[in-house]
Motif scaffolding. Structure first.
Motif, mmCIF file in Angstrom:
data_model
loop_
_atom_site.group_PDB
_atom_site.id
_atom_site.type_symbol
_atom_site.label_atom_id
_atom_site.label_comp_id
_atom_site.label_asym_id
_atom_site.label_seq_id
_atom_site.Cartn_x
_atom_site.Cartn_y
_atom_site.Cartn_z
ATOM 1 N N PRO A 56 -31.129 -18.620 -14.736
ATOM 2 C CA PRO A 56 -30.434 -17.272 -13.920
ATOM 3 C C PRO A 56 -29.242 -17.515 -12.866
ATOM 4 N N PHE A 57 -28.251 -16.710 -12.971
ATOM 5 C CA PHE A 57 -27.416 -16.423 -11.851
ATOM 6 C C PHE A 57 -26.404 -17.867 -11.865
ATOM 7 N N VAL A 58 -25.922 -18.331 -12.726
ATOM 8 C CA VAL A 58 -25.195 -19.535 -12.605
ATOM 9 C C VAL A 58 -23.392 -19.489 -12.673
ATOM 10 N N GLY A 59 -23.388 -18.405 -13.195
ATOM 11 C CA GLY A 59 -21.642 -17.903 -13.267
ATOM 12 C C GLY A 59 -21.295 -17.526 -11.980
ATOM 13 N N ALA A 60 -19.974 -16.969 -12.038
ATOM 14 C CA ALA A 60 -19.255 -16.547 -10.952
ATOM 15 C C ALA A 60 -20.021 -15.489 -10.042
ATOM 16 N N ALA A 61 -20.953 -14.671 -10.790
ATOM 17 C CA ALA A 61 -21.796 -13.669 -9.776
ATOM 18 C C ALA A 61 -22.872 -14.362 -9.237
ATOM 19 N N GLY A 62 -23.492 -15.382 -9.915
ATOM 20 C CA GLY A 62 -24.342 -16.473 -9.365
ATOM 21 C C GLY A 62 -24.039 -17.210 -8.058
ATOM 22 N N GLN A 63 -22.741 -17.666 -8.348
ATOM 23 C CA GLN A 63 -22.363 -18.373 -7.088
ATOM 24 C C GLN A 63 -22.245 -17.334 -5.681
ATOM 25 N N LEU A 64 -21.637 -16.146 -6.064
ATOM 26 C CA LEU A 64 -21.659 -15.460 -4.897
ATOM 27 C C LEU A 64 -23.016 -15.196 -4.472
ATOM 28 N N LEU A 65 -24.049 -14.859 -5.319
ATOM 29 C CA LEU A 65 -25.410 -14.626 -4.721
ATOM 30 C C LEU A 65 -26.009 -15.947 -4.097
ATOM 31 N N THR A 66 -25.689 -17.257 -4.528
ATOM 32 C CA THR A 66 -25.863 -18.336 -3.931
ATOM 33 C C THR A 66 -25.429 -18.441 -2.311
ATOM 34 N N LYS A 67 -24.264 -17.739 -2.272
ATOM 35 C CA LYS A 67 -23.636 -17.675 -1.053
ATOM 36 C C LYS A 67 -24.276 -16.640 -0.039
ATOM 37 N N ILE A 68 -24.695 -15.479 -0.611
ATOM 38 C CA ILE A 68 -25.493 -14.635 0.256
ATOM 39 C C ILE A 68 -26.905 -15.201 0.409
ATOM 40 N N ILE A 69 -27.244 -16.052 -0.249
ATOM 41 C CA ILE A 69 -28.635 -16.413 -0.032
ATOM 42 C C ILE A 69 -28.727 -17.413 1.154
ATOM 43 N N ALA A 77 -46.634 -10.163 -9.785
ATOM 44 C CA ALA A 77 -47.802 -10.264 -9.410
ATOM 45 C C ALA A 77 -48.138 -11.622 -8.998
ATOM 46 N N ALA A 78 -47.696 -12.712 -10.059
ATOM 47 C CA ALA A 78 -48.122 -14.053 -9.565
ATOM 48 C C ALA A 78 -47.380 -14.579 -8.475
ATOM 49 N N ILE A 79 -46.349 -14.249 -8.102
ATOM 50 C CA ILE A 79 -45.535 -14.822 -7.021
ATOM 51 C C ILE A 79 -46.187 -14.059 -5.796
ATOM 52 N N ARG A 80 -46.382 -12.807 -5.737
ATOM 53 C CA ARG A 80 -46.747 -12.119 -4.696
ATOM 54 C C ARG A 80 -45.760 -11.979 -3.534
ATOM 55 N N PRO A 81 -44.541 -11.762 -3.840
ATOM 56 C CA PRO A 81 -43.330 -11.791 -2.754
ATOM 57 C C PRO A 81 -43.654 -10.878 -1.696
ATOM 58 N N ARG A 82 -43.025 -10.979 -0.501
ATOM 59 C CA ARG A 82 -43.111 -9.967 0.605
ATOM 60 C C ARG A 82 -42.119 -9.059 0.468
ATOM 61 N N VAL A 83 -40.949 -9.411 -0.269
ATOM 62 C CA VAL A 83 -39.651 -8.347 -0.629
ATOM 63 C C VAL A 83 -39.121 -8.615 -1.711
ATOM 64 N N VAL A 84 -38.639 -7.503 -2.508
ATOM 65 C CA VAL A 84 -38.007 -7.820 -3.829
ATOM 66 C C VAL A 84 -36.588 -7.225 -3.552
ATOM 67 N N CYS A 85 -35.322 -7.793 -3.982
ATOM 68 C CA CYS A 85 -34.171 -7.525 -3.700
ATOM 69 C C CYS A 85 -33.643 -7.187 -5.284
ATOM 70 N N ALA A 86 -33.461 -5.699 -5.550
ATOM 71 C CA ALA A 86 -32.899 -5.288 -6.811
ATOM 72 C C ALA A 86 -31.482 -5.356 -6.909
ATOM 73 N N LEU A 87 -30.815 -6.136 -7.598
ATOM 74 C CA LEU A 87 -29.467 -6.462 -7.704
ATOM 75 C C LEU A 87 -28.819 -5.536 -8.837
ATOM 76 N N GLY A 88 -28.173 -4.342 -8.506
ATOM 77 C CA GLY A 88 -27.605 -3.422 -9.415
ATOM 78 C C GLY A 88 -28.345 -2.282 -9.879
ATOM 79 N N LYS A 89 -27.601 -1.425 -10.388
ATOM 80 C CA LYS A 89 -28.136 -0.097 -11.115
ATOM 81 C C LYS A 89 -29.360 -0.283 -11.963
ATOM 82 N N VAL A 90 -29.120 -1.243 -12.898
ATOM 83 C CA VAL A 90 -30.187 -1.258 -13.851
ATOM 84 C C VAL A 90 -31.623 -1.960 -13.174
ATOM 85 N N ALA A 91 -31.425 -2.978 -12.529
ATOM 86 C CA ALA A 91 -32.701 -3.218 -11.790
ATOM 87 C C ALA A 91 -33.116 -2.373 -11.019
#
Length: 233
Positions: free
Chosen positions: A106-119, A162-176
Motif C-alpha cells: 500500500p501507498f508506494v507511489g507518489a502519494a505514498g511517498q508523501l504519506l511516508t513524509k507525513i508519518i 478489530a485485530a489491530i485494535r488501534p488507538r486512532v484511525v486516520c481516514a485518508l480522503g473522501k471515500v475512506a
C-alpha cells in the motif's frame, strides 16, 4: 481426562463468527444456498488466535485469492495492508493505485511517498503504523470503488481493525472517511475533528494524492495530524 481443547476452540471460533455477523447486520440464520453464499461474501472468520482473537494472518488466509467482486478480474496483486499488527495508529486510504497493484504494497507511489513524509513528521515510521485501504484491489483507471465492491471488501478491513485494535484511525480522503463513518458529508466538513467508528476515534483528512494537486491544503492536513499526535500522547 478428555481433551476439550478442540471443543473450546470451536466455541471460540463460533463466537467470533457470530459477533462478526451481528456487526454486519445479520440477525438470524439462513442455511439456503443463497444464504451460505452471502456469508461467504461477508468474509466470516474461519479461525482465530488462541484467545479467540483473530490475527492479521488468519484474516489474510480467509481472504485467499479473493474473487468476491469484479475487481479481481483486472488486478495484478491483492493489496492486503501492512505494518505493525499492534499499531496505535492506522491509516486507511481508498484503494490501490497502479504502483500498489504492481507491487502488492500500500501507498508506494507518489502519494505514498508523501504519506511516508507525513508519518516521519509525526516522529513515527511506516513500521510503527498500519496502512490499509477500503478495497484491496485496484479499481480500473483508479476510479472510485463502487458500492458493491466496497460492501464485499469492507468486512475484511473491519476485521483487520478489530485485530489491530488501534488507538486512532486516520481516514485518508473522501471515500475512506465517508465509508468508515457511514455518511455522505464532504471531506472538507469532516476533517478537522474526531469522529467515532467501530469504537475507535477517526480523524478524516485529505488524501495525499489530493495534496499533490493542491499543496496549499498541506497546512490543513498538518493541523489534523497534530490532533492525532496529541491523542496518541
Amino acid at each position: 481426562m478428555t481433551d476439550k481443547t478442540p471443543l473450546v476452540d470451536m466455541i471460540r471460533h463460533l463466537r467470533t463468527s457470530l459477533a462478526h455477523l451481528k456487526a454486519n447486520g445479520c440477525t438470524g440464520f439462513d442455511c439456503s444456498p443463497q444464504g451460505l453464499e452471502t456469508l461467504a461474501h461477508l468474509g466470516v472468520p474461519l479461525s482465530a488466535g488462541p484467545a479467540g482473537q483473530e490475527t492479521l494472518e488468519t484474516i489474510r488466509a480467509d481472504l485467499g485469492d479473493c474473487t468476491r467482486c469484479p475487481l479481481c478480474r483486472s488486478r495484478t496483486h491483492i493489496v492486503f495492508g501492512e505494518g505493525n499488527p499492534g499499531a496505535r495508529l492506522v491509516f486507511v486510504g481508498e484503494g490501490p493505485g497502479f504502483e500498489e497493484d504492481q507491487s502488492g504494497h500500500p501507498f508506494v507511489g507518489a502519494a505514498g511517498q508523501l504519506l511516508t513524509k507525513i508519518i516521519a513528521a509525526m516522529k513515527l515510521s511506516r513500521e510503527e503504523v498500519y496502512i490499509g485501504n477500503i478495497v484491496k484491489c485496484r479499481p480500473p483507471g483508479n476510479r472510485n470503488p463502487q458500492p458493491d465492491e466496497i460492501s464485499r471488501c469492507l468486512p475484511f478491513l473491519k476485521r483487520q481493525l478489530a485485530a489491530i485494535r488501534p488507538r486512532v484511525v486516520c481516514a485518508l480522503g473522501k471515500v475512506a472517511a465517508q465509508t468508515l463513518l457511514e455518511v455522505d458529508t464532504p471531506i472538507s466538513r469532516l476533517r478537522g475533528h474526531f469522529h467515532e467508528a467501530l469504537g475507535v476515534p477517526v480523524m478524516p483528512t485529505f488524501h495525499p494524492a489530493y495534496l499533490l494537486r493542491n499543496p496549499e491544503k498541506k497546512r490543513d492536513v498538518w493541523s489534523d495530524v497534530q490532533q492525532i499526535m496529541k491523542m496518541l500522547g
